[in-house]
Scaffold this motif. Structure first.
Motif, PDB file in Angstrom:
ATOM      1  N   PRO A 123      14.463 -70.409 -20.562  1.00 43.75           N
ATOM      2  CA  PRO A 123      14.657 -69.251 -21.926  1.00 43.75           C
ATOM      3  C   PRO A 123      15.759 -68.840 -21.868  1.00 43.75           C
ATOM      4  O   PRO A 123      16.422 -68.411 -23.696  1.00 43.75           O
ATOM      5  N   THR A 124      16.995 -69.129 -20.614  1.00 42.55           N
ATOM      6  CA  THR A 124      18.554 -67.981 -21.010  1.00 42.55           C
ATOM      7  C   THR A 124      19.049 -69.550 -22.132  1.00 42.55           C
ATOM      8  O   THR A 124      19.918 -68.529 -22.972  1.00 42.55           O
TER       9      THR A 124
ATOM     10  N   SER B 121      17.389 -68.292 -25.428  1.00 44.95           N
ATOM     11  CA  SER B 121      18.022 -67.525 -26.446  1.00 44.95           C
ATOM     12  C   SER B 121      19.313 -67.336 -26.332  1.00 44.95           C
ATOM     13  O   SER B 121      19.588 -67.198 -27.720  1.00 44.95           O
ATOM     14  N   HIS B 122      20.080 -68.140 -25.790  1.00 41.86           N
ATOM     15  CA  HIS B 122      21.625 -68.353 -25.794  1.00 41.86           C
ATOM     16  C   HIS B 122      21.565 -68.723 -27.629  1.00 41.86           C
ATOM     17  O   HIS B 122      21.934 -67.665 -28.007  1.00 41.86           O
TER      18      HIS B 122
ATOM     19  N   ASP C 213      19.596 -69.411 -29.780  1.00 49.10           N
ATOM     20  CA  ASP C 213      18.888 -68.514 -30.808  1.00 49.10           C
ATOM     21  C   ASP C 213      20.228 -67.412 -31.123  1.00 49.10           C
ATOM     22  O   ASP C 213      20.084 -67.272 -32.850  1.00 49.10           O
TER      23      ASP C 213
ATOM     24  N   SER D 248      24.973 -71.935 -22.810  1.00 50.01           N
ATOM     25  CA  SER D 248      24.915 -70.564 -21.994  1.00 50.01           C
ATOM     26  C   SER D 248      25.159 -70.776 -20.554  1.00 50.01           C
ATOM     27  O   SER D 248      26.032 -71.713 -20.184  1.00 50.01           O
TER      28      SER D 248
ATOM     29  N   ARG E  42      11.093 -73.217 -32.976  1.00 56.02           N
ATOM     30  CA  ARG E  42      11.361 -71.743 -32.921  1.00 56.02           C
ATOM     31  C   ARG E  42      11.372 -71.549 -34.707  1.00 56.02           C
ATOM     32  O   ARG E  42      11.600 -70.979 -34.950  1.00 56.02           O
TER      33      ARG E  42
ATOM     34  N   THR F 276      10.866 -67.599 -35.461  1.00 52.01           N
ATOM     35  CA  THR F 276      12.409 -67.168 -35.701  1.00 52.01           C
ATOM     36  C   THR F 276      13.137 -67.910 -36.847  1.00 52.01           C
ATOM     37  O   THR F 276      14.049 -66.668 -37.758  1.00 52.01           O
TER      38      THR F 276
END
Length: 117
Positions: free
Chosen positions: A42-43, A46-47, A49, A78, A105, A108
């Motif tokens: 998930p890191t 998130s990075h 995104d 990341s 994604r 998003t």
């Protein structure tokens, strides 16, 4: 007729201003899309995104895939992807391509076939 127009990536309204409407993804890929890894940290997600949203926002709400790729290539991976030289390399290692990342994604991002300007 000038031929096909380049695809533009447009952020989802839930992540940017409420005035934008959520666009649709239309795939123009040739052949089967690359399959992403099954358990992406998930890191990392998130990075990636954050970087793509940041670039699209700075570009007025839409950007071409070539420009997004160049931006990712110029940015660090990341904290989980330090073995990669860039965020683009990290994206490709995990998703295979920018198009596959965006297709996974859809909450998003969305891909538009034509520049609405």
């Amino acid at each position: 007729n000038l031929g096909p127009q380049p695809s533009r990536f447009i952020p989802n309204a839930t992540n940017f201003s409420a005035q934008q409407q959520k666009p649709h993804i239309n795939s123009n890929s040739r052949g089967p899309p690359p399959q992403p890894r099954t358990n992406i940290d998930p890191t990392v997600i998130s990075h990636l995104d954050f970087l793509v949203k940041e670039f699209i926002s700075a570009s007025g709400g839409q950007a071409g895939s070539r420009d997004v790729g160049r931006y990712l290539a110029a940015n660090k991976p990341s904290a989980k992807g330090q073995e990669h030289r860039s965020a683009l390399q990290e994206l490709k290692e995990n998703y295979g391509s920018l198009a596959t990342f965006l297709n996974h994604r859809v909450d998003t991002f969305a891909k538009a076939d034509q520049d609405p300007r």
